[in-house]
Design a protein around this motif. Structure first.
Motif, PDB file in Angstrom:
ATOM      1  N   ALA A 241       2.034  -0.581  11.454  1.00 23.61           N
ATOM      2  CA  ALA A 241       2.318   0.590  12.284  1.00 23.61           C
ATOM      3  C   ALA A 241       3.811   0.709  12.568  1.00 23.61           C
ATOM      4  N   VAL A 242       4.451  -0.390  12.938  1.00 23.65           N
ATOM      5  CA  VAL A 242       5.885  -0.346  13.219  1.00 23.65           C
ATOM      6  C   VAL A 242       6.666  -0.083  11.935  1.00 23.65           C
ATOM      7  N   GLY A 243       6.239  -0.677  10.830  1.00 28.58           N
ATOM      8  CA  GLY A 243       6.908  -0.439   9.558  1.00 28.58           C
ATOM      9  C   GLY A 243       6.889   1.024   9.165  1.00 28.58           C
ATOM     10  N   LEU A 259       9.910  -3.325   3.184  1.00 30.37           N
ATOM     11  CA  LEU A 259       8.916  -3.554   4.222  1.00 30.37           C
ATOM     12  C   LEU A 259       7.943  -4.638   3.784  1.00 30.37           C
ATOM     13  N   GLU A 260       7.798  -5.661   4.616  1.00 26.69           N
ATOM     14  CA  GLU A 260       6.755  -6.674   4.392  1.00 26.69           C
ATOM     15  C   GLU A 260       5.841  -6.581   5.595  1.00 26.69           C
ATOM     16  N   LEU A 261       4.677  -5.955   5.390  1.00 28.05           N
ATOM     17  CA  LEU A 261       3.817  -5.562   6.497  1.00 28.05           C
ATOM     18  C   LEU A 261       2.557  -6.424   6.552  1.00 28.05           C
ATOM     19  N   GLY A 262       1.518  -5.897   7.164  1.00 29.55           N
ATOM     20  CA  GLY A 262       0.323  -6.694   7.399  1.00 29.55           C
ATOM     21  C   GLY A 262      -0.448  -7.022   6.126  1.00 29.55           C
ATOM     22  N   GLY A 263      -1.326  -7.983   6.249  1.00 25.89           N
ATOM     23  CA  GLY A 263      -2.201  -8.365   5.145  1.00 25.89           C
ATOM     24  C   GLY A 263      -3.639  -8.462   5.615  1.00 25.89           C
ATOM     25  N   LYS A 481       0.095  -1.353  -1.718  1.00 23.11           N
ATOM     26  CA  LYS A 481      -0.659  -0.516  -0.789  1.00 23.11           C
ATOM     27  C   LYS A 481       0.062  -0.500   0.568  1.00 23.11           C
ATOM     28  N   GLU A 482      -0.642  -0.647   1.663  1.00 23.96           N
ATOM     29  CA  GLU A 482       0.003  -0.551   2.970  1.00 23.96           C
ATOM     30  C   GLU A 482       0.603  -1.874   3.439  1.00 23.96           C
TER      31      GLU A 482
END
Length: 508
Positions: A241-243, A259-263, A481-482
């Protein structure tokens, strides 16, 4: 860029960082507390958006000097920085254990892991090559060069307070980029030590500055870093969300974004796997840092024919995990980072239980570590006290999990391990890929053909086969993906901090 005040903690081994290049005074301070004990560790100055703008201007002024450093000079600076941090490795590990709740043995491992990035990118500083292009005209010569992208904003999370900054700062220095670093509000003390040594390693003043801010100001500070046109690249590790918000802000100046975001990492265990090794790998992965890592196993998908065998093996290992103060040498599982994380973990677990999941081991939720360390399988040493300031959560193994449960569908970031069964390979692939995140996935099989098929079919940026701890400075880290864009580490890591310039010379 930030100067700490004197340490307020009476705990041995935790001291205030020395003053850095200059102070950015906002009159605000940030209290840093231990999630293991609730005690106040240190109070540090906290900046606002105005301080962030000042830091950006100072770092932008240092960019030309940073870019002018010879590759050998950047290499030497990185090696000096690695040596300085190594000399303070025990201090770094203890600081990390106290402010992040990361077990001391894991914290030592993170320090060693972080040093690898500084040393790897020291070499990459000399290998930042362009290329010669075969000409299209007899009187023309064509080539490319790589140049620094410019000032970088580096925003890191609390779960790896040293390593995530190391993965960003090391290639930035190697490429010749000045940087403004912003650590997480929960864990600024480790970053302050890094910034102190970075200021001494031989790079220009203000070329590796640090911004510490409180939760009240973090959104405004982040917006400054993402929107200021002097910042040419934004690198962020944290929540999806912050990314997304940062990327939206950054689009206004079309700056480079990583960006290295959630998994939501699945571990797929087939009937031909070595069940003992799979169980050990999954438990080690899931309960690292109390389940608070973006690449740790978030859910287990196991062939129904061996589900009982795998569950029994994992339960035995989880039963023996030791919960306690992160600074205690015996601890395997420390506290969650803060009260919000503990409340979130309780919500994930309760939703799964309400939906029909059953705990095989653990499952008591919030617990107290008062009186010392204890094994998961032992009775609590004290009743949970909601006012003691600690955030321990008991590891739990859940069977009967289904795709609709939040702990399966979402990243729980907690010591919760749900198990779902499948019957055929195609079903396993479908269940694994049924996620918006695509960071890491794991498969356990002794069938070579299946291993190759799974490595290709799993829609994730990183796949471990018969391994569940795969991060290293020599391989590219990142997701699809996200789960984000860009890669950190390896040869790809320095590319994220450079621009390719094409040169054509005529009249030769």
């Amino acid at each position: 860029m930030i100067r700490t005040v004197h340490a307020l903690s009476r705990s041995p081994g935790l001291r205030a960082a020395a003053p850095l290049s200059r102070a950015l005074s906002s009159g605000k301070t940030l209290d840093v507390r231990s999630p293991s004990t609730g005690e106040l560790l240190q109070t540090v100055p906290s900046v606002t958006a105005a301080g962030a703008r000042d830091a950006v201007r100072a770092a932008a002024a240092a960019q030309s000097a940073m870019a002018a450093m010879l590759p050998a000079e950047r290499e030497a600076a990185l090696l000096r920085l690695a040596a300085a941090l190594e000399a303070r490795s025990e201090e770094l590990a203890l600081t990390m254990a106290r402010e992040a709740g990361k077990p001391l043995r894991e914290a030592r491992g993170e320090v060693a892991y972080s040093l690898g990035f500084f040393r790897w990118f020291a070499g990459e500083a000399r290998r930042n090559y362009g290329r010669t292009i075969p000409t299209t005209h007899v009187d023309r010569r064509l080539w490319t060069i790589r140049q620094p992208v410019g000032l970088c904003a580096l925003i890191s999370p609390w779960n790896f307070p040293l390593a995530m900054l190391a993965r960003k700062l090391a290639p930035a220095i190697a490429a010749g980029c000045a940087s403004v670093m912003k650590p997480a509000e929960d864990t600024p003390l480790t970053a302050l030590i890094l910034a102190e040594e970075a200021a001494r390693c031989g790079i220009p003043p203000d070329a590796a500055s640090l911004l510490v801010c409180s939760r009240d100001d973090v959104a405004e500070v982040g917006e400054v870093l993402a929107t200021d046109p002097a910042v040419k690249k934004l690198s962020f590790t944290g929540s999806t969300a912050v990314g997304k918000q940062l990327a939206s802000w950054a689009s206004g100046t079309v700056k480079r974004v990583s960006l290295e975001l959630g998994g939501n990492a699945p571990a797929v265990v087939f009937r031909d796997a070595d069940i003992g090794k799979a169980a050990a790998a999954i438990v080690a992965s899931r309960f690292r840092n109390s389940g608070q890592t973006c690449v740790c196993t978030n859910r287990v998908l196991v062939d129904a024919s061996v589900a009982g065998q795998l569950t029994d093996a994992m339960a035995e290992l989880i039963d023996g995990l030791v919960i306690g103060d992160a600074a205690d040498e015996r601890t395997d599982v420390g506290p969650l980072v803060n009260e919000r994380a503990a409340a979130s973990a309780a919500s994930f677990q309760q939703q799964a239980l309400d939906a029909g999941a059953r705990p095989v081991v653990g499952g008591r939720g919030r617990v107290s570590a008062a009186g010392g360390v204890r094994r998961v399988g032992d009775a609590p040493t004290a009743e949970f006290d909601p006012d003691d300031g600690t955030t321990f959560f008991e590891p739990v193994l859940l069977v009967g999990a289904s795709p609709g449960m939040r702990c399966v569908a979402e990243e729980s970031f907690a010591p919760i391990l749900p198990v779902t069964t499948f019957d055929v390979e195609a079903e396993a692939v479908e269940l694994a890929n049924h996620a918006s995140a695509g960071l890491a996935a794991y498969a356990f099989t002794r069938d070579l053909g299946r291993a190759l098929r799974m490595s290709e079919a799993l829609e994730f940026g990183m796949v471990g086969v018969n391994e569940a701890v795969i991060s290293t400075e020599v391989a590219p880290f990142g997701g699809i993906k996200e789960s984000g864009t860009g890669r950190e580490g390896a040869a790809e890591g320095i590319d994220e901090y450079t621009e390719v310039k094409y040169v054509a010379v005529g009249g030769v």
